[in-house]
Design a protein around this motif. Structure first.
Motif, PDB file in Angstrom:
ATOM      1  N   ALA A 187       0.874  -1.216  -0.242  1.00  0.00           N
ATOM      2  CA  ALA A 187      -0.318   0.063  -0.312  1.00  0.00           C
ATOM      3  C   ALA A 187       0.568   1.256   0.345  1.00  0.00           C
ATOM      4  O   ALA A 187       0.470   2.669  -0.689  1.00  0.00           O
ATOM      5  CB  ALA A 187      -0.867   0.621   1.333  1.00  0.00           C
ATOM      6  N   ILE A 188       1.887   1.003   0.119  1.00  0.00           N
ATOM      7  CA  ILE A 188       2.872   2.069   0.282  1.00  0.00           C
ATOM      8  C   ILE A 188       3.454   3.132  -1.035  1.00  0.00           C
ATOM      9  O   ILE A 188       3.369   4.591  -1.455  1.00  0.00           O
ATOM     10  CB  ILE A 188       4.256   1.802   0.716  1.00  0.00           C
ATOM     11  N   GLY A 189       2.882   2.240  -1.961  1.00  0.00           N
ATOM     12  CA  GLY A 189       3.433   3.303  -3.793  1.00  0.00           C
ATOM     13  C   GLY A 189       4.749   3.250  -4.099  1.00  0.00           C
ATOM     14  O   GLY A 189       4.691   4.088  -4.801  1.00  0.00           O
ATOM     15  N   PHE A 190       6.063   2.372  -3.951  1.00  0.00           N
ATOM     16  CA  PHE A 190       6.771   2.179  -4.020  1.00  0.00           C
ATOM     17  C   PHE A 190       7.107   2.052  -5.593  1.00  0.00           C
ATOM     18  O   PHE A 190       8.261   3.398  -6.442  1.00  0.00           O
ATOM     19  CB  PHE A 190       7.912   0.743  -3.304  1.00  0.00           C
ATOM     20  N   ASN A 191       6.323   1.947  -6.227  1.00  0.00           N
ATOM     21  CA  ASN A 191       6.577   2.149  -7.649  1.00  0.00           C
ATOM     22  C   ASN A 191       5.907   3.346  -8.279  1.00  0.00           C
ATOM     23  O   ASN A 191       6.098   4.140  -9.205  1.00  0.00           O
ATOM     24  CB  ASN A 191       5.519   1.258  -8.386  1.00  0.00           C
ATOM     25  N   SER A 192       5.154   4.360  -7.240  1.00  0.00           N
ATOM     26  CA  SER A 192       5.090   5.896  -7.512  1.00  0.00           C
ATOM     27  C   SER A 192       6.517   6.691  -7.021  1.00  0.00           C
ATOM     28  O   SER A 192       6.159   7.997  -6.741  1.00  0.00           O
ATOM     29  CB  SER A 192       3.476   5.967  -6.388  1.00  0.00           C
ATOM     30  N   GLY A 193       7.093   6.128  -6.464  1.00  0.00           N
ATOM     31  CA  GLY A 193       8.566   7.166  -5.715  1.00  0.00           C
ATOM     32  C   GLY A 193       8.162   7.985  -5.211  1.00  0.00           C
ATOM     33  O   GLY A 193       9.145   8.496  -4.071  1.00  0.00           O
ATOM     34  N   ALA A 194       7.862   6.120  -3.696  1.00  0.00           N
ATOM     35  CA  ALA A 194       8.168   6.869  -2.745  1.00  0.00           C
ATOM     36  C   ALA A 194       9.766   6.205  -2.098  1.00  0.00           C
ATOM     37  O   ALA A 194       9.647   5.310  -2.223  1.00  0.00           O
ATOM     38  CB  ALA A 194       6.864   5.838  -1.630  1.00  0.00           C
ATOM     39  N   GLU A 195       9.843   7.113  -0.837  1.00  0.00           N
ATOM     40  CA  GLU A 195      10.967   6.627  -0.453  1.00  0.00           C
ATOM     41  C   GLU A 195      10.110   6.557   1.066  1.00  0.00           C
ATOM     42  O   GLU A 195       9.853   7.688   1.903  1.00  0.00           O
ATOM     43  CB  GLU A 195      12.355   7.972  -0.081  1.00  0.00           C
ATOM     44  N   VAL A 196      11.018   5.577   2.318  1.00  0.00           N
ATOM     45  CA  VAL A 196      10.493   5.271   3.471  1.00  0.00           C
ATOM     46  C   VAL A 196      11.646   5.012   4.587  1.00  0.00           C
ATOM     47  O   VAL A 196      13.199   5.489   4.348  1.00  0.00           O
ATOM     48  CB  VAL A 196       9.960   3.718   3.348  1.00  0.00           C
ATOM     49  N   PRO A 198       6.969  11.645  -4.097  1.00  0.00           N
ATOM     50  CA  PRO A 198       7.124  13.051  -4.844  1.00  0.00           C
ATOM     51  C   PRO A 198       5.662  14.535  -5.504  1.00  0.00           C
ATOM     52  O   PRO A 198       6.780  15.330  -5.616  1.00  0.00           O
ATOM     53  CB  PRO A 198       6.707  12.314  -6.639  1.00  0.00           C
ATOM     54  N   THR A 199       4.379  13.870  -4.638  1.00  0.00           N
ATOM     55  CA  THR A 199       3.785  15.108  -4.893  1.00  0.00           C
ATOM     56  C   THR A 199       2.501  14.925  -3.322  1.00  0.00           C
ATOM     57  O   THR A 199       2.223  13.812  -3.683  1.00  0.00           O
ATOM     58  CB  THR A 199       2.998  15.613  -5.824  1.00  0.00           C
ATOM     59  N   PRO A 200       2.086  16.214  -2.961  1.00  0.00           N
ATOM     60  CA  PRO A 200       0.865  15.885  -2.335  1.00  0.00           C
ATOM     61  C   PRO A 200       0.080  15.515  -2.884  1.00  0.00           C
ATOM     62  O   PRO A 200      -0.789  14.657  -2.038  1.00  0.00           O
ATOM     63  CB  PRO A 200       0.485  17.500  -1.734  1.00  0.00           C
ATOM     64  N   GLN A 201      -0.730  14.866  -4.207  1.00  0.00           N
ATOM     65  CA  GLN A 201      -1.300  14.097  -4.016  1.00  0.00           C
ATOM     66  C   GLN A 201      -1.288  12.248  -4.697  1.00  0.00           C
ATOM     67  O   GLN A 201      -1.927  12.221  -3.582  1.00  0.00           O
ATOM     68  CB  GLN A 201      -2.344  14.172  -6.233  1.00  0.00           C
ATOM     69  N   LEU A 202      -0.189  12.099  -4.503  1.00  0.00           N
ATOM     70  CA  LEU A 202       0.120  10.666  -4.246  1.00  0.00           C
ATOM     71  C   LEU A 202       0.035  10.448  -2.919  1.00  0.00           C
ATOM     72  O   LEU A 202      -0.222   9.441  -2.536  1.00  0.00           O
ATOM     73  CB  LEU A 202       1.449  10.846  -5.145  1.00  0.00           C
ATOM     74  N   ALA A 203       0.647  11.427  -1.621  1.00  0.00           N
ATOM     75  CA  ALA A 203       0.921  11.081  -0.607  1.00  0.00           C
ATOM     76  C   ALA A 203      -0.804  10.603   0.038  1.00  0.00           C
ATOM     77  O   ALA A 203      -0.835  10.209   0.767  1.00  0.00           O
ATOM     78  CB  ALA A 203       1.213  11.964  -0.171  1.00  0.00           C
ATOM     79  N   GLU A 204      -1.678  11.558  -0.769  1.00  0.00           N
ATOM     80  CA  GLU A 204      -3.731  11.950  -0.118  1.00  0.00           C
ATOM     81  C   GLU A 204      -3.661  10.598  -0.528  1.00  0.00           C
ATOM     82  O   GLU A 204      -4.248   9.460   0.397  1.00  0.00           O
ATOM     83  CB  GLU A 204      -3.950  13.608  -1.007  1.00  0.00           C
ATOM     84  N   GLN A 205      -3.621  10.284  -1.958  1.00  0.00           N
ATOM     85  CA  GLN A 205      -3.926   9.076  -2.554  1.00  0.00           C
ATOM     86  C   GLN A 205      -3.259   7.401  -1.485  1.00  0.00           C
ATOM     87  O   GLN A 205      -4.273   6.900  -1.561  1.00  0.00           O
ATOM     88  CB  GLN A 205      -3.883   8.766  -4.137  1.00  0.00           C
ATOM     89  N   HIS A 206      -2.409   7.910  -1.340  1.00  0.00           N
ATOM     90  CA  HIS A 206      -1.427   6.351  -0.990  1.00  0.00           C
ATOM     91  C   HIS A 206      -1.856   5.891   0.396  1.00  0.00           C
ATOM     92  O   HIS A 206      -1.643   5.384   1.464  1.00  0.00           O
ATOM     93  CB  HIS A 206       0.191   6.145  -0.922  1.00  0.00           C
ATOM     94  N   ILE A 207      -2.173   7.323   1.254  1.00  0.00           N
ATOM     95  CA  ILE A 207      -2.761   7.337   3.101  1.00  0.00           C
ATOM     96  C   ILE A 207      -3.959   6.067   3.195  1.00  0.00           C
ATOM     97  O   ILE A 207      -4.292   6.049   3.630  1.00  0.00           O
ATOM     98  CB  ILE A 207      -3.383   8.577   3.209  1.00  0.00           C
ATOM     99  N   HIS A 208      -4.928   6.882   2.121  1.00  0.00           N
ATOM    100  CA  HIS A 208      -6.296   5.663   1.807  1.00  0.00           C
ATOM    101  C   HIS A 208      -5.722   5.036   1.890  1.00  0.00           C
ATOM    102  O   HIS A 208      -6.647   3.762   2.853  1.00  0.00           O
ATOM    103  CB  HIS A 208      -6.733   6.233   0.936  1.00  0.00           C
ATOM    104  N   HIS A 209      -4.560   4.444   1.059  1.00  0.00           N
ATOM    105  CA  HIS A 209      -4.542   2.456   0.856  1.00  0.00           C
ATOM    106  C   HIS A 209      -4.140   1.988   2.043  1.00  0.00           C
ATOM    107  O   HIS A 209      -4.342   1.359   2.453  1.00  0.00           O
ATOM    108  CB  HIS A 209      -3.224   2.364  -0.229  1.00  0.00           C
ATOM    109  N   LEU A 236       4.385  14.524   3.096  1.00  0.00           N
ATOM    110  CA  LEU A 236       4.383  13.802   3.299  1.00  0.00           C
ATOM    111  C   LEU A 236       3.953  13.041   4.361  1.00  0.00           C
ATOM    112  O   LEU A 236       3.019  13.392   5.239  1.00  0.00           O
ATOM    113  CB  LEU A 236       6.193  14.208   4.863  1.00  0.00           C
ATOM    114  N   VAL A 237       3.959  11.374   4.587  1.00  0.00           N
ATOM    115  CA  VAL A 237       3.097  10.988   5.290  1.00  0.00           C
ATOM    116  C   VAL A 237       4.211   9.999   6.668  1.00  0.00           C
ATOM    117  O   VAL A 237       5.389   9.439   6.342  1.00  0.00           O
ATOM    118  CB  VAL A 237       2.612   9.856   4.776  1.00  0.00           C
TER     119      VAL A 237
END
Length: 300
Positions: free
Chosen positions: A132-141, A162-173, A195-196
């Protein structure tokens, strides 16, 4: 890995080269041991009684403990030219310093490194978060263990997108797959910009909240719209100059129009039909509605 011997003394040196400094930093944190203390060798380094781990650009170097700091410094200098220098991931600087257990910092660019970090930190029950983190979307942990003065603690997890929009999308996942037990104990996932953050297995909801608030991350918004600065003239001065400029152009247009018209009238008076309105250059369009042909000279 190579071993070097001088008399009865034997030392071991291991060096690995990686794709870029971020990949090298992932390996570097993966080799850290709990309790390792930072030291000023290379870009980042840490040591304990068993050895030293050093990161220099895209190279990761580790050695046994029986090597002097001067010798390690000379070794780092020798390999520096062949390392790909570059900045390390900014997310590493977001971790709060207070209460952090040294040597537990882990950086992950992919699912394997993330699962390995959870295993090292004893949080295998949260491995369901990996997909659910979304490493394929460029996430770094970035992860690290924190202690609350012997009264508990938790593992802080930071995920940057990379963007706040991706962060908002993946926080729900992430919220969907978060274990039920974690939700019952007050595990909360928060987003600030790109940042999440979340605290796993926190000793209390209040401690988790304080730890998330201690994250050293500030959002920056760039607004590409022209704005007035202290050096710009006031708007009233600008408007006055605009009206004056417009007036000058209008007066110039009137003067030039009168001058041209005057020259034309004077020329026609003193030189009729020689400069302007010459008959051999004038034509009159006729519709032929009458039988009488119009003579152009009647109009000049």
């Amino acid at each position: 890995m190579c071993q070097y011997k001088s008399g009865d003394s034997v030392i071991g040196i291991w060096v690995g080269r990686y794709h870029d400094p971020s990949s090298a930093f992932e390996v570097y944190t993966g080799r850290l041991r709990s309790g390792m203390v930072p030291t000023n060798l290379g870009q980042v380094a840490a040591f304990d009684k068993d050895g030293v781990i050093i990161l220099e650009g895209s190279l990761v170097l580790s050695s046994t403990a029986n090597v002097s700091k001067d010798d390690l410094g000379a070794l780092v200098k020798a390999i520096e030219a062949s390392s790909e220098k570059g900045p390390l991931p900014p997310i590493r600087t977001y971790l709060p310093g207070t209460g952090r257990a040294l040597g537990t910092e882990r950086y992950a660019l992919g699912p394997d490194a993330f699962r390995g970090a959870l295993e090292t930190l004893g949080k295998n029950d949260f491995v369901v978060l990996t997909d659910a983190i979304g490493f394929n979307s460029g996430a770094e942990v970035m992860l690290a263990r924190y202690a609350n003065q012997g009264k508990g603690g938790g593992v802080l997890v930071l995920v940057e997108y990379p963007t706040p929009q991706l962060a908002e999308q993946h926080i729900h996942h992430l919220e969907e797959v978060l274990p039920a037990g974690a939700k019952e104990t007050g595990t909360v996932i928060e987003r600030k910009g790109s940042l999440v953050s979340m605290v796993l297995a926190s000793s209390s909801a209040e401690y988790a909240k304080n730890l998330r608030e201690a994250v050293d991350y500030e959002t920056q918004v760039t607004w590409n719209e022209a704005s007035q600065t202290a050096t710009d003239p006031p708007i009233t001065s600008i408007m006055v100059k605009i009206f004056i400029g417009t007036g000058v152009f209008m007066v110039a247009a009137v003067v030039l129009g009168i001058a041209f018209g005057g020259v034309r009238v004077i020329t026609k008076k003193f030189f009729p039909g020689k400069v302007f309105d010459r008959q051999n250059q004038m034509e009159v369009l006729q519709l032929g509605l009458s039988g009488k042909r119009i003579d152009p000279s009647d109009f000049y």
